[in-house]
Write a protein that holds these residues in place. Structure first.
Motif, PDB file in Angstrom:
ATOM      1  N   ASP A 137      50.498  -3.544  53.911  1.00  0.00           N
ATOM      2  CA  ASP A 137      50.779  -4.539  54.963  1.00  0.00           C
ATOM      3  C   ASP A 137      50.472  -5.958  54.490  1.00  0.00           C
ATOM      4  OD1 ASP A 137      51.605  -2.559  56.665  1.00  0.00           O
ATOM      5  OD2 ASP A 137      49.712  -2.427  57.763  1.00  0.00           O
ATOM      6  N   LEU A 138      49.320  -6.148  53.857  1.00  0.00           N
ATOM      7  CA  LEU A 138      48.941  -7.480  53.412  1.00  0.00           C
ATOM      8  C   LEU A 138      49.803  -7.939  52.237  1.00  0.00           C
ATOM      9  CD1 LEU A 138      45.050  -7.219  53.702  1.00  0.00           C
ATOM     10  CD2 LEU A 138      46.637  -8.352  55.263  1.00  0.00           C
ATOM     11  N   GLY A 139      50.126  -7.020  51.347  1.00  0.00           N
ATOM     12  CA  GLY A 139      51.020  -7.367  50.249  1.00  0.00           C
ATOM     13  C   GLY A 139      52.396  -7.773  50.758  1.00  0.00           C
ATOM     14  N   GLU A 140      52.877  -7.067  51.769  1.00  0.00           N
ATOM     15  CA  GLU A 140      54.183  -7.398  52.352  1.00  0.00           C
ATOM     16  C   GLU A 140      54.178  -8.807  52.956  1.00  0.00           C
ATOM     17  OE1 GLU A 140      57.476  -5.413  55.367  1.00  0.00           O
ATOM     18  OE2 GLU A 140      55.407  -4.707  55.401  1.00  0.00           O
ATOM     19  N   GLU A 141      53.085  -9.158  53.620  1.00  0.00           N
ATOM     20  CA  GLU A 141      53.008 -10.493  54.211  1.00  0.00           C
ATOM     21  C   GLU A 141      52.994 -11.574  53.131  1.00  0.00           C
ATOM     22  OE1 GLU A 141      50.769 -12.850  57.829  1.00  0.00           O
ATOM     23  OE2 GLU A 141      49.948 -10.952  57.119  1.00  0.00           O
ATOM     24  N   ILE A 142      52.303 -11.308  52.016  1.00  0.00           N
ATOM     25  CA  ILE A 142      52.291 -12.267  50.910  1.00  0.00           C
ATOM     26  C   ILE A 142      53.714 -12.487  50.389  1.00  0.00           C
ATOM     27  CG2 ILE A 142      51.641 -12.546  48.482  1.00  0.00           C
ATOM     28  CD1 ILE A 142      49.336 -13.229  50.176  1.00  0.00           C
ATOM     29  N   ILE A 143      54.469 -11.409  50.247  1.00  0.00           N
ATOM     30  CA  ILE A 143      55.843 -11.510  49.738  1.00  0.00           C
ATOM     31  C   ILE A 143      56.701 -12.333  50.694  1.00  0.00           C
ATOM     32  CG2 ILE A 143      57.894 -10.192  49.069  1.00  0.00           C
ATOM     33  CD1 ILE A 143      55.926  -7.830  48.469  1.00  0.00           C
ATOM     34  N   MET A 144      56.514 -12.137  51.984  1.00  0.00           N
ATOM     35  CA  MET A 144      57.285 -12.890  52.966  1.00  0.00           C
ATOM     36  C   MET A 144      56.849 -14.355  52.991  1.00  0.00           C
ATOM     37  SD  MET A 144      57.641 -10.134  56.080  1.00  0.00           S
ATOM     38  CE  MET A 144      58.906 -11.093  56.918  1.00  0.00           C
ATOM     39  N   VAL A 145      55.561 -14.612  52.801  1.00  0.00           N
ATOM     40  CA  VAL A 145      55.080 -15.987  52.726  1.00  0.00           C
ATOM     41  C   VAL A 145      55.733 -16.714  51.559  1.00  0.00           C
ATOM     42  CG1 VAL A 145      53.034 -17.367  52.121  1.00  0.00           C
ATOM     43  CG2 VAL A 145      52.886 -15.658  53.930  1.00  0.00           C
ATOM     44  N   ALA A 146      56.039 -15.973  50.485  1.00  0.00           N
ATOM     45  CA  ALA A 146      56.689 -16.575  49.317  1.00  0.00           C
ATOM     46  C   ALA A 146      58.144 -16.938  49.581  1.00  0.00           C
ATOM     47  CB  ALA A 146      56.596 -15.615  48.131  1.00  0.00           C
ATOM     48  N   GLY A 147      58.678 -16.524  50.744  1.00  0.00           N
ATOM     49  CA  GLY A 147      60.024 -16.928  51.127  1.00  0.00           C
ATOM     50  C   GLY A 147      61.086 -15.855  51.011  1.00  0.00           C
ATOM     51  N   PHE A 148      60.688 -14.599  50.797  1.00  0.00           N
ATOM     52  CA  PHE A 148      61.666 -13.530  50.629  1.00  0.00           C
ATOM     53  C   PHE A 148      61.836 -12.729  51.910  1.00  0.00           C
ATOM     54  CE2 PHE A 148      59.844 -14.386  46.420  1.00  0.00           C
ATOM     55  CZ  PHE A 148      60.998 -14.794  45.774  1.00  0.00           C
ATOM     56  N   LYS A 149      63.055 -12.211  52.100  1.00  0.00           N
ATOM     57  CA  LYS A 149      63.420 -11.486  53.314  1.00  0.00           C
ATOM     58  C   LYS A 149      63.497  -9.989  53.029  1.00  0.00           C
ATOM     59  CE  LYS A 149      64.030 -15.553  55.153  1.00  0.00           C
ATOM     60  NZ  LYS A 149      62.992 -16.133  56.039  1.00  0.00           N
ATOM     61  N   HIS A 150      63.485  -9.208  54.118  1.00  0.00           N
ATOM     62  CA  HIS A 150      63.523  -7.757  53.955  1.00  0.00           C
ATOM     63  C   HIS A 150      64.831  -7.275  53.331  1.00  0.00           C
ATOM     64  CE1 HIS A 150      60.055  -7.357  56.934  1.00  0.00           C
ATOM     65  NE2 HIS A 150      59.654  -6.809  55.802  1.00  0.00           N
ATOM     66  N   ALA A 151      65.862  -8.074  53.367  1.00  0.00           N
ATOM     67  CA  ALA A 151      67.098  -7.699  52.686  1.00  0.00           C
ATOM     68  C   ALA A 151      66.919  -7.691  51.175  1.00  0.00           C
ATOM     69  CB  ALA A 151      68.217  -8.661  53.076  1.00  0.00           C
TER      70      ALA A 151
END
Length: 262
Positions: A137-151
């Motif tokens: 969960d926390l790793g996923e949030e970091i990735i999204m903070v970097a500007g990437f989308k679930h697509a």
């Protein structure tokens, strides 16, 4: 009581016998248990601390800013991220191979995922697997903070074996022209490296025209990746070792080679 009294003089002999007969197995079991406990404890602490530091100090939506905060954190704290040196090697492989479908085993703090996503060609995607749900969960949030989308990425909070067994459904839903997985980054438990490679083969998930397999080496122990390397060297009709560094090894898989030679 009399049995205990009689057995006490024999106790040193019994201990010595057990030690010499089973010490290798016991020592191996103890090392695995200790490594598992340490990785579990360090992983959760690392991700929570890194998440707070990166989230607070980075420029949201900027992947390079997120990576810079990882580097600053690593200057003074322990982290499970591969680090800048190995990250630079990873960048080089991504730029050279241009993978469309990447499988990462071991999300950890999301550092490697961010590094790869920022260099993938249009339509490229990363599926990253993390056993611990809190870390995922926390790793996923970091990735999204970097500007990437679930697509562009998906985090699977499960074991590597469970993830690999379900990957066909994700690949079928993907619209990219990839024939399978173009790059596999293994950065989880080295004891699982060979088992997971064999499972990827059985499931026919590796791109037959060429798949790069990267093994992250966390320690300098000679036996850390020995099983998978012994297998790769034996199966030279499909595998070849392209580059080898202290921290990472690059293996190339090509099933088409075997077909042409046959």
């Amino acid at each position: 009581m009399w049995l205990i009294s009689l057995s006490l003089p024999l106790l040193p002999t019994i201990i010595i016998f057990v030690y010499f007969r089973y010490h290798v197995k016991v020592a191996s079991l103890c090392r695995r248990a200790l490594a598992w406990a340490q990785s579990l404890m360090r992983g959760r602490v690392c991700v929570k601390d890194v998440h707070a530091f990166v989230f607070t100090n980075c420029t949201h939506g900027k992947a390079d800013s997120v990576l810079e905060m990882f580097h600053r954190y690593a200057e003074t704290h322990h982290t499970l991220s591969v680090g800048q040196l190995t990250g630079d090697m990873l960048d080089e492989v991504i730029k050279r191979t241009h993978p469309l479908m990447v499988l990462e085993l071991g999300t950890h703090c999301g550092y490697s995922t961010v590094r790869m996503l920022r260099l993938l060609p249009p339509g490229g995607r990363v599926i990253t697997v993390e056993t611990d749900s809190v870390t995922a969960d926390l790793g996923e949030e970091i990735i999204m903070v970097a500007g990437f989308k679930h697509a562009q990425f998906q985090v699977l909070p499960c074991s590597s074996a469970e993830a690999i067994s379900s990957l066909h459904s994700y690949l079928e839903a993907d619209q990219s022209p990839s024939e399978g997985i173009d790059l596999v980054l293994m950065d989880h438990d080295p004891q699982q490296y060979l088992q997971d490679l064999l499972l990827l083969e059985r499931e026919e998930l590796l791109c037959p025209s060429g798949c790069t397999v990267l093994l992250i080496k966390r320690t300098r122990r000679d036996d850390e990746c020995r099983e998978i390397l012994d297998y790769v060297r034996k199966e030279e009709n499909c595998y070849s070792i392209r580059t080898e560094f202290p921290q990472m090894m690059e293996i190339v898989y090509r099933k088409d080679v075997q077909r042409r030679e046959g």
